[in-house]
Design a protein around this motif. Structure first.
Motif, PDB file in Angstrom:
ATOM      1  N   VAL A  16       7.357  11.647  12.308  1.00  0.00           N
ATOM      2  CA  VAL A  16       6.926  12.224  11.030  1.00  0.00           C
ATOM      3  C   VAL A  16       6.356  13.626  11.249  1.00  0.00           C
ATOM      4  CG1 VAL A  16       5.211  11.956   9.197  1.00  0.00           C
ATOM      5  CG2 VAL A  16       6.589   9.989   9.934  1.00  0.00           C
ATOM      6  N   ARG A  34      -0.180  16.179   1.085  1.00  0.00           N
ATOM      7  CA  ARG A  34       0.981  15.659   0.356  1.00  0.00           C
ATOM      8  C   ARG A  34       0.499  15.038  -0.959  1.00  0.00           C
ATOM      9  NH1 ARG A  34       1.743  10.421   4.378  1.00  0.00           N
ATOM     10  NH2 ARG A  34       0.521   8.975   3.115  1.00  0.00           N
ATOM     11  N   HIS A  42      -0.605   0.042  -5.549  1.00  0.00           N
ATOM     12  CA  HIS A  42       0.589  -0.457  -6.244  1.00  0.00           C
ATOM     13  C   HIS A  42       0.873  -1.867  -5.758  1.00  0.00           C
ATOM     14  CE1 HIS A  42       3.093   0.005  -2.695  1.00  0.00           C
ATOM     15  NE2 HIS A  42       2.683   1.253  -2.551  1.00  0.00           N
ATOM     16  N   LEU A  52       8.162   3.043  -0.290  1.00  0.00           N
ATOM     17  CA  LEU A  52       8.119   4.080   0.729  1.00  0.00           C
ATOM     18  C   LEU A  52       9.099   5.204   0.392  1.00  0.00           C
ATOM     19  CD1 LEU A  52       6.938   4.867   3.467  1.00  0.00           C
ATOM     20  CD2 LEU A  52       8.810   3.604   4.554  1.00  0.00           C
ATOM     21  N   ARG A  55       7.946   7.429  -2.505  1.00  0.00           N
ATOM     22  CA  ARG A  55       6.906   8.413  -2.149  1.00  0.00           C
ATOM     23  C   ARG A  55       7.505   9.541  -1.303  1.00  0.00           C
ATOM     24  NH1 ARG A  55       3.214   6.179   1.619  1.00  0.00           N
ATOM     25  NH2 ARG A  55       4.071   7.604   3.181  1.00  0.00           N
ATOM     26  N   TYR A  56       8.360   9.183  -0.349  1.00  0.00           N
ATOM     27  CA  TYR A  56       9.019  10.214   0.464  1.00  0.00           C
ATOM     28  C   TYR A  56       9.719  11.225  -0.450  1.00  0.00           C
ATOM     29  CZ  TYR A  56       8.827   7.648   5.020  1.00  0.00           C
ATOM     30  OH  TYR A  56       8.449   7.038   6.182  1.00  0.00           O
ATOM     31  N   SER A 250       8.519  -7.955   7.182  1.00  0.00           N
ATOM     32  CA  SER A 250       8.030  -6.765   6.475  1.00  0.00           C
ATOM     33  C   SER A 250       7.852  -5.590   7.428  1.00  0.00           C
ATOM     34  CB  SER A 250       6.724  -7.074   5.753  1.00  0.00           C
ATOM     35  OG  SER A 250       5.722  -7.436   6.685  1.00  0.00           O
ATOM     36  N   ALA A 251       7.602  -5.877   8.692  1.00  0.00           N
ATOM     37  CA  ALA A 251       7.418  -4.795   9.662  1.00  0.00           C
ATOM     38  C   ALA A 251       8.730  -4.102   9.999  1.00  0.00           C
ATOM     39  CB  ALA A 251       6.786  -5.337  10.938  1.00  0.00           C
TER      40      ALA A 251
ATOM     41  N   ASP B 492       1.926  11.403  13.845  1.00  0.00           N
ATOM     42  CA  ASP B 492       1.856  11.204  12.390  1.00  0.00           C
ATOM     43  C   ASP B 492       2.748  10.080  11.875  1.00  0.00           C
ATOM     44  OD1 ASP B 492       0.040  13.352  12.067  1.00  0.00           O
ATOM     45  OD2 ASP B 492       1.686  14.786  11.978  1.00  0.00           O
ATOM     46  N   ASN B 493       3.365   9.317  12.739  1.00  0.00           N
ATOM     47  CA  ASN B 493       4.269   8.273  12.238  1.00  0.00           C
ATOM     48  C   ASN B 493       3.548   7.252  11.368  1.00  0.00           C
ATOM     49  OD1 ASN B 493       6.756   9.083  13.056  1.00  0.00           O
ATOM     50  ND2 ASN B 493       7.201   7.246  14.253  1.00  0.00           N
ATOM     51  N   TYR B 495       0.904   7.507   9.735  1.00  0.00           N
ATOM     52  CA  TYR B 495       0.466   8.161   8.508  1.00  0.00           C
ATOM     53  C   TYR B 495       1.644   8.306   7.532  1.00  0.00           C
ATOM     54  CZ  TYR B 495      -1.574  11.726   5.484  1.00  0.00           C
ATOM     55  OH  TYR B 495      -2.048  12.407   4.404  1.00  0.00           O
ATOM     56  N   GLY B 496       2.811   8.566   8.083  1.00  0.00           N
ATOM     57  CA  GLY B 496       3.977   8.761   7.223  1.00  0.00           C
ATOM     58  C   GLY B 496       4.601   7.472   6.739  1.00  0.00           C
ATOM     59  N   VAL B 497       4.693   6.457   7.594  1.00  0.00           N
ATOM     60  CA  VAL B 497       5.534   5.299   7.256  1.00  0.00           C
ATOM     61  C   VAL B 497       4.823   4.221   6.432  1.00  0.00           C
ATOM     62  CG1 VAL B 497       6.979   5.631   9.303  1.00  0.00           C
ATOM     63  CG2 VAL B 497       5.048   4.015   9.388  1.00  0.00           C
ATOM     64  N   CYS B 498       3.558   4.377   6.167  1.00  0.00           N
ATOM     65  CA  CYS B 498       2.859   3.323   5.423  1.00  0.00           C
ATOM     66  C   CYS B 498       3.264   3.362   3.955  1.00  0.00           C
ATOM     67  CB  CYS B 498       1.349   3.513   5.548  1.00  0.00           C
ATOM     68  SG  CYS B 498       0.465   2.309   4.535  1.00  0.00           S
ATOM     69  N   PRO B 499       3.849   2.273   3.413  1.00  0.00           N
ATOM     70  CA  PRO B 499       4.260   2.279   2.007  1.00  0.00           C
ATOM     71  C   PRO B 499       3.064   2.269   1.063  1.00  0.00           C
ATOM     72  CG  PRO B 499       5.291   0.474   3.238  1.00  0.00           C
ATOM     73  CD  PRO B 499       4.207   1.023   4.099  1.00  0.00           C
ATOM     74  N   ASP B 500       1.871   2.067   1.598  1.00  0.00           N
ATOM     75  CA  ASP B 500       0.691   1.925   0.752  1.00  0.00           C
ATOM     76  C   ASP B 500      -0.328   3.042   0.946  1.00  0.00           C
ATOM     77  OD1 ASP B 500       1.100  -0.747  -0.638  1.00  0.00           O
ATOM     78  OD2 ASP B 500       1.643  -1.178   1.437  1.00  0.00           O
ATOM     79  N   ASN B 501       0.051   4.105   1.619  1.00  0.00           N
ATOM     80  CA  ASN B 501      -0.879   5.224   1.904  1.00  0.00           C
ATOM     81  C   ASN B 501      -2.191   4.705   2.461  1.00  0.00           C
ATOM     82  OD1 ASN B 501       1.026   6.621   0.398  1.00  0.00           O
ATOM     83  ND2 ASN B 501      -0.210   6.477  -1.466  1.00  0.00           N
ATOM     84  N   ALA B 502      -2.113   3.723   3.309  1.00  0.00           N
ATOM     85  CA  ALA B 502      -3.348   3.102   3.778  1.00  0.00           C
ATOM     86  C   ALA B 502      -3.747   3.596   5.163  1.00  0.00           C
ATOM     87  CB  ALA B 502      -3.208   1.587   3.774  1.00  0.00           C
ATOM     88  N   CYS B 522       1.658  -5.083   6.396  1.00  0.00           N
ATOM     89  CA  CYS B 522       3.110  -5.266   6.573  1.00  0.00           C
ATOM     90  C   CYS B 522       3.528  -5.078   8.021  1.00  0.00           C
ATOM     91  CB  CYS B 522       3.895  -4.306   5.676  1.00  0.00           C
ATOM     92  SG  CYS B 522       3.763  -2.551   6.122  1.00  0.00           S
ATOM     93  N   GLY B 523       2.814  -4.241   8.769  1.00  0.00           N
ATOM     94  CA  GLY B 523       3.133  -4.047  10.187  1.00  0.00           C
ATOM     95  C   GLY B 523       4.160  -2.967  10.473  1.00  0.00           C
ATOM     96  N   ILE B 524       4.583  -2.201   9.464  1.00  0.00           N
ATOM     97  CA  ILE B 524       5.566  -1.138   9.733  1.00  0.00           C
ATOM     98  C   ILE B 524       4.989  -0.119  10.715  1.00  0.00           C
ATOM     99  CG2 ILE B 524       6.874   0.795   8.731  1.00  0.00           C
ATOM    100  CD1 ILE B 524       7.290  -0.786   6.239  1.00  0.00           C
ATOM    101  N   SER B 527       5.543  -1.324  14.194  1.00  0.00           N
ATOM    102  CA  SER B 527       6.945  -1.210  14.629  1.00  0.00           C
ATOM    103  C   SER B 527       7.337   0.226  14.889  1.00  0.00           C
ATOM    104  CB  SER B 527       7.904  -1.716  13.551  1.00  0.00           C
ATOM    105  OG  SER B 527       7.612  -3.014  13.214  1.00  0.00           O
ATOM    106  N   GLU B 528       6.827   1.152  14.077  1.00  0.00           N
ATOM    107  CA  GLU B 528       7.291   2.532  14.168  1.00  0.00           C
ATOM    108  C   GLU B 528       6.400   3.419  15.015  1.00  0.00           C
ATOM    109  OE1 GLU B 528      10.319   3.215  13.219  1.00  0.00           O
ATOM    110  OE2 GLU B 528      10.442   1.139  12.503  1.00  0.00           O
TER     111      GLU B 528
END
Ligand SMILES: Cc1cc2nc3c(=O)[nH]c(=O)nc-3n(C[C@H](O)[C@H](O)[C@H](O)COP(=O)(O)OP(=O)(O)OC[C@H]3O[C@@H](n4cnc5c(N)ncnc54)[C@H](O)[C@@H]3O)c2cc1C
Ligand SMILES: Cc1ncc(C[n+]2csc(CCOP(=O)(O)OP(=O)(O)O)c2C)c(N)n1
Ligand code: SF4
Ligand SMILES: [Mg+2]
Lengths: 331, 541
Positions: A16, A34, A42, A52, A55-56, A250-251, B492-493, B495-502, B522-524, B527-528
């Protein structure tokens, strides 16, 4: 390729950001300023690819338009999980009307902006694959044909996820959904049906069409940026894995999207005025099984007796994409 | 308030909805120990110093390095770098050239005149160190930094131990050795040369020392009985290499035979060659696979024209000739005599059959345990006699400079604790950053244009002592090949990949933290994460 690769050996351009990269070489998502268009709180499922991807895309569009953006949303998960009355997760001007009319509403918003002399305010329409390829298709095709100044983004999770995972015309062959059960002689969704919307969009000859996935952020952002540099009808089709509907962990959301691209199942390219102008090459070609196996919607292909014939047909489809879009060639 | 038609509620933000309550597992950041760090015999924080080198901050990198090892310019030349053998990047393409970057940092420090950090306060305790080899020097450095008064007593005329009297100058230029030793002495470490300690307890008592660290090395050459005529010229490798440091260079003649299969044999042969021998032949009992010398050293020697006779033993030496018996491997793989003989012309024979330790300074010390010619020490490096610690070649271990340095550090920390009446408790070990935790997508097949450059760097690093070290650009490049296994490098991965801005980005150098109000688990991010610096743990109940 849609973007300049940064020759930074540690992680290439794949992460990223990176503390060692100049800020302007990092992705929008690496930036603490951003927009976070779709904010926390949500109600999308854990690991939702659509949340995701949205938002991207919208953060990138905000950046590209200097925050002069209005979004129109079709009905679907993205709308339902973001705006349970009276709450909203959207931190941008955002409007929802119906399931099938997002493209038409967006055309109207663009016309209104023009009428008010606010042509720097740009319009994005967005919806799921059902809202795009099925019920909203008439409005969308009209928007293309009139070359209205709208970027339409389809978040493709291969089905009507919000209402319980029914088949859409973007559901891949062999996939199990609530309406294409894994039963009978040819379990899952049938082969030879459905629509390839990026190609249909290209056939309209509109100025810009692109596909992307949530696994290639830099590519996705570059395409949104490119789309916002162009006036007229533009279409982006973003693959967004759905842990619930696809039955993967989900991961694994990003990993699955990556596998869709690396197996050739989902070709990532861009086209201008009906001609392919770039594609994101496969870095390491993998067999389609690698993509299918982690998803429960394809579990019936891997029973005690693997469905070799079906797998071969799916592989043939991927091979065709690889050939057609020259996905193995370096750019 | 006036509301539009059919609207009854004010607009609210979804921030009111704490989705963190859905979670059954949560991600946590952690530092894992990378394989390079856990393999380093000197306990260097390799990933830690590469991290700074990656940003071009070489001084910061060097400072992290010398926290553990005060001799980087030496290490970058003589260390056998087991770290590179363990490096996770080897499974992606090739190991990071850790040793070459270390040498670059060491040389840069000497060039720029960077100084070691002096102690913050004096402890008032006095520690004696016997032997100025790598182990003694390392212990002296660490003890001095802990505030103790340190005096090294050395039998020889110079400091360095086997780094000076064993390792030849073509692998370790003496100016580098001198400079790194001097930097330690500049901290206020005293060095007394030409003084052999013969009774440790007496020396300690006379000098009023509170503790001692012994690092006398292994200097007595092992002998083999080889019948020889009066005119035969026979010398041991240690004496040969030692005499290289004197005024008079040894005379070996034109044809030199070296007997043995270790690194010392190789160095002796390469030295003989450099002294002008037209033929330098190593005679070794077993096969190349069984040779204790490192492969690259054998290869370098052979490139220089050294010949090796495998599966051979020396029976006799006469005037100008040596009789060699051929060996054959038995079914267990051991060499057995065959009764077949051969003679080699030789002006001199160099015996490189290993070294024993001279333990005479410990005579009469009670409580010591000696086994196989070395002194036994406990895990805290203390011998059976309270207050006398030992390390390096004189204790049971692999005999390398790096191990010796590691012993010196470990002993210093334990001596410090012992002097304060405490037990040294090393920090608990972090979990291992194994290769399966690496997300290869983010590293593998780097842009092709970079690869040829990589090969160039590799070539430059493999023959370091012949070829110059890295320069600023390729050192940076090589450092940046580090995957940063198990340790956040702020890509920053997450920070970027979280679908929930968490994920909250804390800014350069401060990494990230999770916002558990919204993290759905979720654990993304796990993984990333390219380098395995995040893990999922069950949600605390
Ligand atoms: C030819 C050769 C090449 C080598 N090459 C390498 C290499 O490339 N890489 C590597 O990692 N290792 C190498 N080694 C091994 C390495 O040099 C040793 O393992 C290391 O030096 C041991 O360090 P030490 O401090 O224990 O002892 P030493 O380095 O042996 O130092 C001991 C010191 O104590 C002094 N001393 C001894 N007795 C007394 C006494 N009674 N009173 C006062 N002083 C005393 C000695 O004079 C000496 O200076 C090599 C060894 C040899 C022989
Ligand atoms: C006219 C109309 N028919 C049906 C629905 C019910 N409905 C709401 S969302 C949805 C499915 C949306 O699927 P898709 O567009 O793919 O979006 P996703 O939820 O998968 O993101 C359906 C059928 C509706 N809201 N309006
Ligand atoms: S059903 Fe699928 S698309 Fe809808 S919120 Fe869940 S993961 Fe996202
Ligand atoms: Mg859908």
């Amino acid at each position: 390729m849609a973007f300049e690769q940064v020759k930074f050996y540690q992680t290439g351009t794949f992460t990223v950001g990176n503390r060692l990269l100049e800020p302007e070489l990092r992705s929008v998502q690496a930036d603490t300023t951003r927009t976070n268009s779709l904010n926390s709180g949500h109600r999308a499922c854990q690991g939702c690819g659509e949340a995701l991807g949205a938002r991207y895309a919208i953060d990138a569009a905000m950046e590209a338009t200097d925050n002069q953006l209005i979004a129109v949303n079709a009905t679907g998960c993205l709308e339902v999980f973001s705006t349970p009355y009276p709450e909203t997760s959207w931190q941008i001007p955002w409007i929802h009307s119906l399931f099938g009319n997002a493209a038409a509403v967006a055309t109207g918003v663009a016309a209104a902006m023009r009428a008010k002399g606010r042509e720097t305010t740009r319009v994005v329409a967005q919806g799921g694959d059902g809202g795009t390829t099925d019920i909203g298709f008439g409005c969308l095709s009209g928007m293309f044909e009139r070359n209205d100044d709208v970027l339409y983004i389809c978040y493709d999770n291969g089905g009507y996820m919000n209402t319980g995972v029914q088949r859409s015309s973007a559901t891949p062959p062999a996939a199990r959904t609530a309406t294409t059960p894994a039963m009978g002689p040819e379990p899952g969704n049938v082969f030879g049906q459905g629509k390839n919307l990026p190609e249909i969009a290209m056939a309209h000859g509109i100025p810009y069409v692109a596909t992307a996935t949530v696994a290639d952020l830099r590519d996705l952002e570059a395409k949104v940026r490119r789309a916002m540099q162009i006036r007229g009808a533009r279409y982006m089709h973003i693959l967004v894995p759905c842990p619930l509907g696809w039955g993967h962990a989900s991961a694994d959301t990003i990993r699955i999207a990556r596998l869709a691209k690396e197996t050739g199942t989902f070709p990532v390219f861009e086209a201008e005025c009906g001609e392919v102008t770039s594609r994101l090459p496969i870095r390491k070609r993998l067999p389609v099984e690698d993509y299918l196996k982690p998803q429960k919607r394809f579990a019936h292909l891997f029973g005690p007796e693997p469905a070799t014939a079906t797998l071969a047909r799916l592989q043939a489809l991927a091979d065709r994409n690889i050939r057609k879009y020259a996905l193995l060639e370096e750019t | 308030m006036d509301k539009p038609f059919a609207i009854t509620l004010d607009v609210g933000s979804s921030l009111a909805n704490h989705t963190g309550s859905w979670r059954t597992q949560r991600p946590v950041y952690l530092d894992r120990i990378p394989p390079c760090n856990s393999t380093c015999p000197a306990g260097e924080n390799i990933q830690g110093w590469l991290y700074h080198a990656e940003s071009g901050d070489y001084e910061a990198a060097w400072r992290v390095l010398v926290e553990d090892n005060p001799l980087p310019a030496i290490m970058g030349r003589v260390c056998y770098h087991p770290c590179e053998g363990a490096c996770n990047r080897a499974q992606v393409d090739e190991a990071v050239g850790i040793n070459s970057v270390e040498r670059f940092l060491g040389d840069e420090a000497l060039k720029q005149g960077w100084k070691l950090t002096p102690p913050a306060a004096e402890s008032g305790k006095r520690v004696l160190i016997v032997g100025a080899g790598p182990s003694g020097l390392s212990a002296a450095y660490h003890l001095r930094r802990l505030g103790h008064q340190v005096r090294i007593v050395e039998a020889g005329p110079y400091a360095g131990g086997m780094m000076r009297f064993g390792i030849p100058a073509y692998r370790l230029p003496r100016a580098v050795l001198d400079a790194e030793v001097q930097r330690i002495l500049d901290l206020g470490v005293q060095l007394e040369l030409n003084t052999k300690v013969s009774d440790i307890r007496r020396t300690m008592q006379e000098g009023g020392y509170d503790a001692a660290f012994l690092a006398v090395g292994a200097h007595i050459a092992k002998r083999a009985y080889i019948p020889a005529g009066a005119a035969a010229h026979m010398v041991d490798a240690v004496s040969l290499l030692r005499s290289m440091e004197g005024e008079e260079k040894p005379m070996l003649g034109r044809r030199v035979v070296i007997y043995g299969g270790g690194n010392t044999a190789i160095d002796a042969a390469r030295t003989a060659k450099r002294l002008g021998a037209s033929e330098a032949i190593i005679v070794y009992r077993r096969t190349r696979e069984k040779m204790p010398a490192h492969d690259f050293e054998v290869a370098e020697a052979m490139e220089e024209g050294i010949m090796i006779k495998w599966l051979s033993t020396i029976k006799r030496m006469g005037e100008g000739t040596i009789t060699v018996e051929k060996m054959a491997l038995d079914d267990k793989g051991f060499p057995q005599p065959t009764g077949e003989y051969e003679s080699l012309e030789a002006d001199s024979l160099v015996l490189a059959l290993g070294q024993d330790v001279d333990l005479s300074l410990l005579d009469g010390v009670p409580g010591l345990e000696k086994k196989d010619g070395v002194v036994q020490v406990a895990t805290n490096m203390m011998t059976g006699y309270p207050g006398i610690f030992a390390g390096g070649d004189m204790v049971p271990s692999e005999r390398t400079v790096t191990v010796a340095v590691g012993h010196g550090k470990k002993a210093a920390r334990n001596i410090d604790a012992w002097l304060g009446g405490k037990q040294y408790a090393p920090a608990p070990k972090h979990e291992a950053a194994t290769f399966d935790l690496i997300n290869q997508w983010y590293y593998a097949d780097a842009p092709k244009t970079v690869r040829p450059q990589l090969d160039l760097v590799r070539r430059q690093t493999t023959f370091e002592e012949v070829v110059a070290g890295l320069d600023v650009t390729n050192a940076l490049f090589e450092a940046r090949r580090c995957l940063s296994c198990g340790n956040c490098f702020e890509c920053d991965n997450c920070y970027g990949v979280c679908p929930d801005n968490a994920v909250i980005k804390l800014g350069r150098g401060n990494r990230f933290k999770f916002n558990y109000d919204y993290c759905k688990g979720c654990g993304i991010c796990v993984s990333e994460c390219p380098c395995g610096a995040i893990k999922m743990v069950p949600e605390p109940s």
